[in-house]
Each structure stands twice: as structure tokens, then as C-alpha cells.
Design an enzyme around this catalytic site. Structure first.
Site, mmCIF file in Angstrom:
data_model
loop_
_atom_site.group_PDB
_atom_site.id
_atom_site.type_symbol
_atom_site.label_atom_id
_atom_site.label_comp_id
_atom_site.label_asym_id
_atom_site.label_seq_id
_atom_site.Cartn_x
_atom_site.Cartn_y
_atom_site.Cartn_z
ATOM 1 N N LYS A 1 41.447 60.467 19.983
ATOM 2 C CA LYS A 1 42.635 60.497 20.070
ATOM 3 C C LYS A 1 42.904 61.920 21.912
ATOM 4 C CE LYS A 1 43.475 58.220 16.559
ATOM 5 N NZ LYS A 1 42.206 57.681 15.562
ATOM 6 N N LYS B 1 50.215 60.023 14.519
ATOM 7 C CA LYS B 1 49.134 59.791 13.644
ATOM 8 C C LYS B 1 48.140 60.944 13.591
ATOM 9 C CE LYS B 1 47.517 57.789 18.180
ATOM 10 N NZ LYS B 1 47.467 56.825 18.682
ATOM 11 N N ARG C 1 41.909 46.645 23.729
ATOM 12 C CA ARG C 1 40.805 47.205 23.514
ATOM 13 C C ARG C 1 39.622 46.600 24.609
ATOM 14 N NH1 ARG C 1 36.956 49.415 19.916
ATOM 15 N NH2 ARG C 1 39.248 50.082 19.488
ATOM 16 N N ARG D 1 44.596 42.909 20.464
ATOM 17 C CA ARG D 1 44.888 42.774 18.757
ATOM 18 C C ARG D 1 46.446 43.414 19.039
ATOM 19 N NH1 ARG D 1 41.608 48.067 18.819
ATOM 20 N NH2 ARG D 1 42.677 48.511 20.538
ATOM 21 N N ARG E 1 51.464 47.988 13.549
ATOM 22 C CA ARG E 1 49.950 48.283 14.514
ATOM 23 C C ARG E 1 49.514 46.999 14.434
ATOM 24 N NH1 ARG E 1 48.336 51.122 8.764
ATOM 25 N NH2 ARG E 1 49.357 48.982 8.226
ATOM 26 N N ASP F 1 41.706 51.929 24.349
ATOM 27 C CA ASP F 1 42.578 51.367 23.915
ATOM 28 C C ASP F 1 44.166 51.488 24.229
ATOM 29 O OD1 ASP F 1 41.253 50.658 21.563
ATOM 30 O OD2 ASP F 1 42.246 52.173 20.504
ATOM 31 N N GLU G 1 43.791 55.819 23.233
ATOM 32 C CA GLU G 1 42.808 56.072 22.698
ATOM 33 C C GLU G 1 41.471 55.941 23.602
ATOM 34 O OE1 GLU G 1 41.918 55.329 18.699
ATOM 35 O OE2 GLU G 1 44.157 55.203 18.603
ATOM 36 N N ASN H 1 37.572 55.257 22.777
ATOM 37 C CA ASN H 1 36.829 55.319 21.741
ATOM 38 C C ASN H 1 35.298 55.089 21.661
ATOM 39 O OD1 ASN H 1 39.026 54.434 19.195
ATOM 40 N ND2 ASN H 1 39.021 53.434 21.056
#
Length: 322
Positions: free
Chosen positions: A130, A165, A215, A230, A238, A278, A286, A288
Site C-alpha cells: 500500500k 484499509k 492488474r 477485476r 471490491r 493495481d 497498490e 504488489n
């Protein structure tokens, strides 16, 4: 040139091979003639300053759903020292808790002994998924990270709607959408901050989530030409696949490519060979670095071999340090 591919991952018997990116990497490594060694769960150790692991020889095969656990075969575990002639895939899922950090420290010793570790252990410790996005504020929506519930509540009031979050979650867990006047906001903040003891991230809600949380994959700093959007389903906000989102492949946009150009050079410099960005709408949310996913879905939809792109890079780096 063949070498040992040593994989640190969650228990292999529990993965879903149709969606598992680590499995795609193992298939590609085996196809290239590399030897697969599976680190048994909890099998990393240090003995007299030497990084070691309990490993079992591994073979994999791509089978159709419903064939049990026939996608893998394991030999008998044995002790192994880390050193030259090895590529280590660190693919354990978050949370990045104390045990995860300890494992990266073992792998740092493995790296010092001559193994090539993907992704770099130092980067795995440095780049919270994050917080790492906030190294590129030009790419991000308005964001606040704080332990102060009052400041977080004021942030929600300022922007009308926000996503809240924890910093150590994955798969959409413990993510809340809230708004000004939400009667649950106080308890959400009490829960996430643990009464002011834990940092919590608040981000302006991006309505474009309805079109998908994209992604975008980076291989050695360069974006793959296709991303997996997604898309939230039903009354869920979400998009995470683990939260029921539907994956839809699409070409990356010019904005996606621009974001990748902002992030990619630092990831490449720091030895983060495989990274997932993301992106919601025009914004990076984000970065990742632990165990990015979506390879199997993109390969299937577009006839790609993303693990092949990764192993092209790994092979070059292995040859350069041999």
C-alpha cells in the site's frame, strides 16, 4: 544453462492451478530444463551463519480440474544449503508479518551466498504494497495514512466517500467503503486503527472501480501489454478475485503505460523482477511485490507466456552472475 529453481510458497497442495501464478512459473522453469526444489512449509533456517532449507524435489504438470492433486509430485525432504547455481522464487502470500520478514532475512543470507532471489529480499521488506504506491504521488488519488481516527474521519468528510484499509491485508480483506454521515465510520476506524495503535490507509473512493481494478504486470520494470480488470459483482464494491470479482483481460491503456513508466525504473533498480500494479481508472492504488497474480488468466485469454518473459530475464541475470 540449467539450474535449481527453489520455490518458497504456500502449501502446494492447496493452490488452484488454473489461477496460480507460481504454478505458471514452475511449469515454465521445468519446460526450460531447470530442476525444481520445493521448500517445505516453515523449512527455511540458518545454521552457523549459513542459509539452509528443507527441500523436496518437485515435478509439476498442467492437468484439468477434478484430477485431484496430480499436478505435482514431491520427493523426500532433505537439508540443502543455499548458494551458487540456484534461483529462489519467494512467492509466499501476505501478510508481511514478523515471520515473513524473518524469511526474507534468511533469503538475504542465501543471496549473499550466491543464490539469485526473486524478488530481492531487501525490496520485499522495503516496499509495503500500500505504502509503495505513495512513492509515486503523481499517480495516486488523494490518500491519508494515519493512526489518528479524527484525521481519518475528517479525510472522509473532505472527499465525501473513501476506501479504508489496513496496510497488511490482501485479497480485499478488511477493506471498507465509507462516506460522510456513515453511522459505522467510528467503529470502522476503531477497528482498523486498533484504537490508535495501527496505521490505516484512507483513499478517496474512485467511481471507476465499476469498470474494474486493473492488474498491470511489470517484468523487470516493463509492462505486459495486457492487464486483468477485476470487476466487482452484485452489491460488492471490491474487485479482488478473492472477493468474487470477475476477471476480464484487456489491453493496457496509455495511462496504464504512463503509470508503469513512473514505477518501473525503481522496481528494476531494486531487483523487483515481477511486480503487479493495481490501477483503478487513472490512479495507482497498490504496488504488489510479494506474490503478484493474474498470469494464468492473461495467458489463457491472450495466448501469452508471461512466465516465459520472466524467465528470459532470470536466465540473463543468472548467466551474468555465473
Amino acid at each position: 544453462m540449467s539450474y535449481d529453481v527453489v520455490v518458497v510458497m504456500d502449501p502446494i497442495g492447496s493452490i488452484k492451478i488454473a489461477k496460480d501464478t507460481t504454478f505458471a512459473m514452475l511449469l515454465e522453469a521445468q519446460r526450460r530444463g531447470h530442476r525444481l526444489r520445493y521448500v517445505t512449509p516453515g523449512g527455511l533456517s540458518i545454521r552457523e551463519g549459513r542459509a539452509m532449507a528443507q527441500v523436496a524435489d518437485l515435478t509439476v504438470q498442467d492437468v484439468k480440474p477434478g484430477h485431484g492433486d496430480s499436478w505435482f509430485t514431491l520427493g523426500q525432504p532433505q537439508a540443502m544449503d543455499f548458494g551458487p547455481g540456484q534461483v529462489v522464487l519467494m512467492r509466499k502470500d501476505p501478510p508481511v508479518d514478523a515471520e515473513y520478514i524473518y524469511d526474507t532475512q534468511v533469503l538475504a543470507l542465501a543471496q549473499q551466498a550466491g543464490a539469485l532471489v526473486v524478488n530481492d529480499p531487501q525490496g520485499l521488506r522495503d516496499y509495503n504494497e500500500k505504502l509503495a504506491a505513495l512513492l509515486f504521488p503523481q499517480c495516486c488519488p488523494p490518500t491519508l495514512v494515519s493512526r489518528d481516527a479524527k484525521a481519518l474521519k475528517a479525510f472522509v468528510a473532505e472527499h465525501g466517500q473513501a476506501v479504508l484499509k489496513p496496510l497488511d491485508g490482501m485479497g480485499g480483506r478488511s477493506i471498507f467503503r465509507s462516506a460522510t454521515g456513515d453511522p459505522n465510520l467510528n467503529v470502522i476506524l476503531e477497528t482498523l486503527t486498533d484504537g490508535g495503535r495501527k496505521l490505516t490507509l484512507a483513499q478517496k473512493f474512485i467511481p471507476d472501480i465499476t469498470a474494474g481494478d486493473k492488474r498491470v504486470l511489470l517484468v523487470d520494470g516493463e509492462p505486459v501489454d495486457y492487464c486483468l480488470a477485476r470487476i466487482p459483482q452484485g452489491d460488492e464494491f471490491r474487485g479482488n478475485l478473492a472477493a468474487g470479482g470477475r476477471g476480464e483481460g484487456r489491453p493496457i491503456s496509455e495511462r496504464d503505460r504512463w503509470i508503469a513508466q513512473q514505477v518501473g525504473p525503481l522496481m528494476k533498480e531494486k531487483g523487483m523482477l515481477f511486480v503487479g500494479l493495481d490501477v483503478i481508472g487513472d490512479f495507482l492504488t497498490e504496488v504488489n511485490v510479494t506474490s503478484p497474480t493474474c498470469v494464468r488468466e492473461l495467458d489463457a485469454q491472450f495466448g501469452l507466456n508471461i512466465a516465459g518473459l520472466l524467465f528470459d530475464v532470470i536466465d540473463r541475470k543468472f548467466a551474468a552472475q555465473a
